[in-house]
Each structure stands twice: as structure tokens, then as C-alpha cells.
Design a protein around this motif. Structure first.
Motif, PDB file in Angstrom:
ATOM      1  N   MET A   1       2.333 -34.697  -9.301  1.00  0.00           N
ATOM      2  CA  MET A   1       0.923 -34.690  -9.700  1.00  0.00           C
ATOM      3  C   MET A   1       0.574 -33.330 -10.318  1.00  0.00           C
ATOM      4  O   MET A   1       0.850 -32.291  -9.724  1.00  0.00           O
ATOM      5  CB  MET A   1       0.047 -34.960  -8.484  1.00  0.00           C
ATOM      6  N   PRO A   2      -0.008 -33.321 -11.540  1.00  0.00           N
ATOM      7  CA  PRO A   2      -0.385 -32.050 -12.171  1.00  0.00           C
ATOM      8  C   PRO A   2      -1.391 -31.279 -11.324  1.00  0.00           C
ATOM      9  O   PRO A   2      -2.111 -31.853 -10.505  1.00  0.00           O
ATOM     10  CB  PRO A   2      -1.022 -32.506 -13.495  1.00  0.00           C
ATOM     11  N   LYS A   3      -1.428 -29.959 -11.525  1.00  0.00           N
ATOM     12  CA  LYS A   3      -2.409 -29.136 -10.829  1.00  0.00           C
ATOM     13  C   LYS A   3      -3.824 -29.514 -11.291  1.00  0.00           C
ATOM     14  O   LYS A   3      -4.019 -30.064 -12.374  1.00  0.00           O
ATOM     15  CB  LYS A   3      -2.128 -27.660 -11.095  1.00  0.00           C
ATOM     16  N   TRP A   4      -4.808 -29.173 -10.458  1.00  0.00           N
ATOM     17  CA  TRP A   4      -6.185 -29.603 -10.693  1.00  0.00           C
ATOM     18  C   TRP A   4      -6.685 -29.137 -12.061  1.00  0.00           C
ATOM     19  O   TRP A   4      -7.326 -29.911 -12.784  1.00  0.00           O
ATOM     20  CB  TRP A   4      -7.084 -29.060  -9.585  1.00  0.00           C
ATOM     21  N   ASN A   5      -6.392 -27.896 -12.440  1.00  0.00           N
ATOM     22  CA  ASN A   5      -6.841 -27.397 -13.742  1.00  0.00           C
ATOM     23  C   ASN A   5      -6.235 -28.196 -14.893  1.00  0.00           C
ATOM     24  O   ASN A   5      -6.884 -28.423 -15.915  1.00  0.00           O
ATOM     25  CB  ASN A   5      -6.492 -25.917 -13.898  1.00  0.00           C
ATOM     26  N   SER A   6      -4.997 -28.620 -14.709  1.00  0.00           N
ATOM     27  CA  SER A   6      -4.352 -29.441 -15.736  1.00  0.00           C
ATOM     28  C   SER A   6      -4.993 -30.817 -15.821  1.00  0.00           C
ATOM     29  O   SER A   6      -5.097 -31.408 -16.909  1.00  0.00           O
ATOM     30  CB  SER A   6      -2.855 -29.575 -15.441  1.00  0.00           C
ATOM     31  N   LEU A   7      -5.430 -31.344 -14.674  1.00  0.00           N
ATOM     32  CA  LEU A   7      -6.102 -32.638 -14.663  1.00  0.00           C
ATOM     33  C   LEU A   7      -7.374 -32.595 -15.505  1.00  0.00           C
ATOM     34  O   LEU A   7      -7.723 -33.566 -16.182  1.00  0.00           O
ATOM     35  CB  LEU A   7      -6.473 -33.046 -13.232  1.00  0.00           C
ATOM     36  N   GLN A   8      -8.067 -31.467 -15.475  1.00  0.00           N
ATOM     37  CA  GLN A   8      -9.322 -31.351 -16.209  1.00  0.00           C
ATOM     38  C   GLN A   8      -9.125 -31.490 -17.715  1.00  0.00           C
ATOM     39  O   GLN A   8     -10.025 -31.945 -18.432  1.00  0.00           O
ATOM     40  CB  GLN A   8     -10.001 -30.012 -15.884  1.00  0.00           C
ATOM     41  N   ASP A   9      -7.950 -31.116 -18.187  1.00  0.00           N
ATOM     42  CA  ASP A   9      -7.673 -31.180 -19.626  1.00  0.00           C
ATOM     43  C   ASP A   9      -7.134 -32.534 -20.064  1.00  0.00           C
ATOM     44  O   ASP A   9      -6.938 -32.772 -21.254  1.00  0.00           O
ATOM     45  CB  ASP A   9      -6.664 -30.092 -20.015  1.00  0.00           C
ATOM     46  N   MET A  10      -6.923 -33.437 -19.117  1.00  0.00           N
ATOM     47  CA  MET A  10      -6.320 -34.730 -19.443  1.00  0.00           C
ATOM     48  C   MET A  10      -7.320 -35.666 -20.109  1.00  0.00           C
ATOM     49  O   MET A  10      -8.529 -35.589 -19.892  1.00  0.00           O
ATOM     50  CB  MET A  10      -5.776 -35.413 -18.177  1.00  0.00           C
ATOM     51  N   SER A  11      -6.785 -36.573 -20.913  1.00  0.00           N
ATOM     52  CA  SER A  11      -7.583 -37.668 -21.451  1.00  0.00           C
ATOM     53  C   SER A  11      -7.952 -38.605 -20.308  1.00  0.00           C
ATOM     54  O   SER A  11      -7.090 -39.021 -19.521  1.00  0.00           O
ATOM     55  CB  SER A  11      -6.773 -38.430 -22.506  1.00  0.00           C
ATOM     56  N   PHE A  12      -9.228 -38.947 -20.191  1.00  0.00           N
ATOM     57  CA  PHE A  12      -9.653 -39.894 -19.165  1.00  0.00           C
ATOM     58  C   PHE A  12      -9.026 -41.258 -19.420  1.00  0.00           C
ATOM     59  O   PHE A  12      -8.692 -41.986 -18.492  1.00  0.00           O
ATOM     60  CB  PHE A  12     -11.182 -40.008 -19.166  1.00  0.00           C
ATOM     61  N   LEU A  13      -8.826 -41.588 -20.694  1.00  0.00           N
ATOM     62  CA  LEU A  13      -8.255 -42.877 -21.088  1.00  0.00           C
ATOM     63  C   LEU A  13      -6.853 -43.075 -20.541  1.00  0.00           C
ATOM     64  O   LEU A  13      -6.498 -44.162 -20.066  1.00  0.00           O
ATOM     65  CB  LEU A  13      -8.242 -42.985 -22.620  1.00  0.00           C
ATOM     66  N   THR A  14      -6.030 -42.023 -20.586  1.00  0.00           N
ATOM     67  CA  THR A  14      -4.622 -42.167 -20.197  1.00  0.00           C
ATOM     68  C   THR A  14      -4.350 -41.724 -18.764  1.00  0.00           C
ATOM     69  O   THR A  14      -3.260 -41.964 -18.245  1.00  0.00           O
ATOM     70  CB  THR A  14      -3.725 -41.356 -21.151  1.00  0.00           C
ATOM     71  N   ALA A  15      -5.308 -41.073 -18.126  1.00  0.00           N
ATOM     72  CA  ALA A  15      -5.107 -40.633 -16.741  1.00  0.00           C
ATOM     73  C   ALA A  15      -5.009 -41.844 -15.819  1.00  0.00           C
ATOM     74  O   ALA A  15      -5.687 -42.851 -16.013  1.00  0.00           O
ATOM     75  CB  ALA A  15      -6.274 -39.744 -16.301  1.00  0.00           C
ATOM     76  N   ASN A  16      -4.135 -41.745 -14.802  1.00  0.00           N
ATOM     77  CA  ASN A  16      -4.038 -42.857 -13.856  1.00  0.00           C
ATOM     78  C   ASN A  16      -5.138 -42.749 -12.799  1.00  0.00           C
ATOM     79  O   ASN A  16      -5.914 -41.787 -12.774  1.00  0.00           O
ATOM     80  CB  ASN A  16      -2.639 -42.930 -13.229  1.00  0.00           C
ATOM     81  N   ALA A  17      -5.189 -43.722 -11.923  1.00  0.00           N
ATOM     82  CA  ALA A  17      -6.291 -43.802 -10.948  1.00  0.00           C
ATOM     83  C   ALA A  17      -6.359 -42.568 -10.059  1.00  0.00           C
ATOM     84  O   ALA A  17      -7.443 -42.038  -9.792  1.00  0.00           O
ATOM     85  CB  ALA A  17      -6.131 -45.062 -10.096  1.00  0.00           C
TER      86      ALA A  17
ATOM     87  N   LEU B   1      -8.812 -37.388  -8.263  1.00  0.00           N
ATOM     88  CA  LEU B   1      -8.671 -35.969  -7.926  1.00  0.00           C
ATOM     89  C   LEU B   1      -9.458 -35.081  -8.883  1.00  0.00           C
ATOM     90  O   LEU B   1     -10.019 -34.054  -8.485  1.00  0.00           O
ATOM     91  CB  LEU B   1      -7.191 -35.575  -7.958  1.00  0.00           C
ATOM     92  N   GLY B   2      -9.501 -35.472 -10.150  1.00  0.00           N
ATOM     93  CA  GLY B   2     -10.143 -34.635 -11.160  1.00  0.00           C
ATOM     94  C   GLY B   2     -11.656 -34.642 -11.103  1.00  0.00           C
ATOM     95  O   GLY B   2     -12.303 -33.693 -11.554  1.00  0.00           O
ATOM     96  N   ILE B   3     -12.246 -35.699 -10.553  1.00  0.00           N
ATOM     97  CA  ILE B   3     -13.705 -35.798 -10.512  1.00  0.00           C
ATOM     98  C   ILE B   3     -14.301 -34.877  -9.452  1.00  0.00           C
ATOM     99  O   ILE B   3     -15.367 -34.287  -9.633  1.00  0.00           O
ATOM    100  CB  ILE B   3     -14.136 -37.258 -10.270  1.00  0.00           C
ATOM    101  N   VAL B   4     -13.605 -34.721  -8.307  1.00  0.00           N
ATOM    102  CA  VAL B   4     -14.141 -33.895  -7.222  1.00  0.00           C
ATOM    103  C   VAL B   4     -13.600 -32.469  -7.334  1.00  0.00           C
ATOM    104  O   VAL B   4     -12.707 -32.178  -8.132  1.00  0.00           O
ATOM    105  CB  VAL B   4     -13.799 -34.500  -5.839  1.00  0.00           C
ATOM    106  N   ASP B   5     -14.147 -31.575  -6.515  1.00  0.00           N
ATOM    107  CA  ASP B   5     -13.726 -30.180  -6.549  1.00  0.00           C
ATOM    108  C   ASP B   5     -12.275 -30.027  -6.111  1.00  0.00           C
ATOM    109  O   ASP B   5     -11.755 -30.825  -5.316  1.00  0.00           O
ATOM    110  CB  ASP B   5     -14.624 -29.337  -5.638  1.00  0.00           C
ATOM    111  N   GLU B   6     -11.649 -28.991  -6.611  1.00  0.00           N
ATOM    112  CA  GLU B   6     -10.233 -28.743  -6.330  1.00  0.00           C
ATOM    113  C   GLU B   6      -9.972 -28.644  -4.828  1.00  0.00           C
ATOM    114  O   GLU B   6     -10.664 -27.937  -4.092  1.00  0.00           O
ATOM    115  CB  GLU B   6      -9.788 -27.453  -7.009  1.00  0.00           C
ATOM    116  N   GLY B   7      -8.968 -29.383  -4.372  1.00  0.00           N
ATOM    117  CA  GLY B   7      -8.505 -29.295  -3.002  1.00  0.00           C
ATOM    118  C   GLY B   7      -9.390 -29.962  -1.961  1.00  0.00           C
ATOM    119  O   GLY B   7      -9.153 -29.808  -0.760  1.00  0.00           O
ATOM    120  N   THR B   8     -10.393 -30.742  -2.400  1.00  0.00           N
ATOM    121  CA  THR B   8     -11.319 -31.333  -1.425  1.00  0.00           C
ATOM    122  C   THR B   8     -11.080 -32.815  -1.184  1.00  0.00           C
ATOM    123  O   THR B   8     -11.715 -33.405  -0.311  1.00  0.00           O
ATOM    124  CB  THR B   8     -12.780 -31.152  -1.882  1.00  0.00           C
TER     125      THR B   8
END
Length: 326
Positions: free
Chosen positions: A1-17, A22-29
């Protein structure tokens, strides 16, 4: 699983569930509820010779956005089209139920709890609706989710995110429409019957599902924004969807309530004005509707980037339409 900061840069279209959750909520929560390690798989699929998924194609959990608990439901379209069955339906229902129970406990401990401080439900839709392999259980899950949404009214905001590949169709189209706020990207699709099903049942002359432009002009985010079927149209990026959620979380409940599309007699009457419009207009294409609400050059709008589209597109105002009498 990519790090949280990397998730933020991902396309929402291609990101998996899970990446979306993980990307919607705060890091590590984020704490996953009924995750793959619990192996809550469908009991029906093996009987039919179908493969199972240990999370049954849905990620549920709770995290924080700032100080607010956010209960996340994120559907995985790569598993049987994100379809709803007994197990993933139960996960969805009980996550919403937990949000309501959390609100009641927070309110009991802190009677002065403001309506923009309590729990929130965020649903990232990616589904074609009921899972035909276990249709009765799936249909029941749809009904139970709708029931839970009623329990959320006026106390727990429910935010829909629609920007994944499968879109939000079938009975889940009803569920999506029943949420308080809908955030879409131009790649998100929302409707009741999917294009392929319309073509299969009514023929290619009725709806050519292979015509990608037609599909998105009819069910895509830009059209839904003009039709006011979605509240916000955003660019295709996890961080941008997250920022849109944060914006909604700052709103008082009254402002969120005002963004609903269904749920009251007044809203039903308002939607019926859309029926009146369709009768009067007889549109052959969504472009006819766009033009009728004041977009003089609708074809120009199609190619605009999302910020420019939102700035320039005129939206349907059902309050200005004629009343439709039954």
C-alpha cells in the motif's frame, strides 16, 4: 500500500477501495472494521463455483478528519462489479449504524455537541447494484441501508463520493441519491439502469452503450452537475475529493440538509417539475437539456476542464420550472 502522501496524488478513478478509504481520512487514523483478516466472505458464491474475497468487495472502517470521526464505506468495483450481497451489505449497514450510535453516545456525554462536530458517514460508491448471485439478500441490504439513512437524518451527515470506474447504478443509484451531499468527478457516473442493460433490453437504437461520449453525456458527472443531481463537481484526484469532504464537514446541519435531492414532500414536488420539463422538451440528447437551461453552446462545455466547466455552466433550476400535476 502506498504511503498516505502518495495516496493523495492518486487518481480517484483508478484508486482501489482501500486506497480511497485511507486517503479520505487523516494519515494514520483509519481503523478497518471487518477487514480481510476476519475472512467474512460470501457463503453463497462458493456454492455457485465463484471466487470469494475476504472483505467481500467492500472496505469499511473509521478514521478522523480533524477531530471528527468519519465512518468510511468504500466499494471495490474490481470484485463482481462492486455488487451488493449479504456480507458486504451487512458491513455497509452496520457501519452506518455505528455512526448513529457514536453520535448518540457523544451527545449523551456532551449535550452541547455542535452539529458540525459529530460523526460523519462517507460512502465511496463503485457498484452496479444488487449481486444477482444472491439477489434477495442483496435487495434486503439495499432496503436496510436506506433505513439507516433515515436514522442519520439531521444528526449524521452522509456524503457520497462518485468518481470510480464502475460508477453508481442499480439500487445503489437510489441509495446514492438519498445521501445528503453528492461529490462527483467528470468520470463518475450515476443512474438507475446501466447503459449496457438498457441496450440489452431496449436495443442499440435506444441507447448505444459502446458510445462512450453518449454514456458520459447522459450519466457522467458534468451532466449530473448541470441537472443538480450532484452537489459538487471536482477534479479526479484523491486529495481533491478529500478537500471537498473537508469543506462539507465545516457546514452546519441545516446547510447540509438544504443540499438534499429527495426526502420531503417539497423535494418530491420539485423533482416532478423535472418530469414536466422532459415532457415539454422531448430531449433527444443531454445537450438539448443543457441548452434549454441557458447554455447557448453546450458542445463547448464538454471539453472544458472541471474548474472552467463549473465556472461557466448554467445549472437546471427546478424552482423556475412549471409544476407537474398528477
Amino acid at each position: 500500500m502506498p504511503k498516505w502522501n502518495s495516496l493523495q496524488d492518486m487518481s480517484f478513478l483508478t484508486a482501489n477501495a482501500r486506497q480511497r478509504a485511507l486517503g479520505i481520512v487523516d494519515e494514520g487514523t483509519f481503523t478497518e472494521l471487518a477487514g480481510p483478516m476476519d475472512k467474512l466472505e460470501s457463503p453463497h458464491l462458493p456454492v455457485l463455483g465463484e471466487a470469494v474475497a475476504f472483505d467481500d468487495g467492500i472496505v469499511t472502517g473509521v478514521g478522523l478528519v480533524g477531530k471528527r470521526p468519519v465512518f468510511v464505506i468504500s466499494q471495490e468495483g474490481r470484485f463482481i462489479g462492486g455488487s451488493i450481497g449479504e456480507v458486504n451489505g451487512a458491513k455497509m449497514v452496520n457501519t452506518i449504524r455505528l455512526a448513529v450510535e457514536s453520535y448518540k453516545k457523544m451527545k449523551e456525554k456532551n449535550p452541547g455537541l455542535k452539529d458540525n462536530e459529530g460523526p460523519v458517514v462517507v460512502i465511496s460508491f463503485e457498484t452496479g447494484g444488487v449481486r444477482l448471485h444472491e439477489s434477495n439478500a442483496g435487495l434486503l441490504a439495499h432496503a436496510e441501508v436506506m433505513d439507516q439513512l433515515q436514522d442519520c437524518r439531521n444528526i449524521v451527515p452522509v456524503i457520497a463520493l462518485i468518481g470510480s470506474k464502475v460508477g453508481c447504478f442499480g439500487g445503489m443509484g437510489f441509495v446514492g441519491a438519498a445521501t445528503d451531499v453528492i461529490i462527483m468527478s467528470q468520470y463518475g457516473r450515476l443512474g438507475l439502469t446501466g447503459p449496457e442493460v438498457i441496450e440489452q433490453e431496449m436495443g442499440k437504437d435506444e441507447f448505444d452503450a459502446s458510445d462512450t461520449s453518449l454514456v458520459f453525456r447522459t450519466t457522467g458527472g458534468k451532466h449530473k452537475y448541470i441537472m443538480t443531481d450532484c452537489n459538487y463537481l471536482e477534479d479526479d484526484k484523491v486529495s481533491i475529493f478529500r478537500a471537498a469532504v473537508q469543506k462539507v464537514l465545516q457546514m452546519p446541519m441545516a446547510e447540509i440538509n438544504a443540499q438534499r435531492r429527495i426526502g420531503t414532500k417539497a423535494l418530491v414536488e420539485k423533482q416532478l417539475k423535472g418530469v414536466r420539463l422532459s415532457i415539454d422538451l422531448h430531449p433527444k440528447d443531454s445537450m438539448d437539456v443543457w441548452k434549454s437551461v441557458g447554455n447557448a453552446d453546450p458542445e463547448h462545455l464538454i471539453d472544458l476542464k472541471v474548474p472552467e466547466f463549473v465556472q461557466n455552466a448554467k445549472r437546471l433550476d427546478l424552482d423556475q420550472q412549471k409544476t407537474y400535476e398528477i
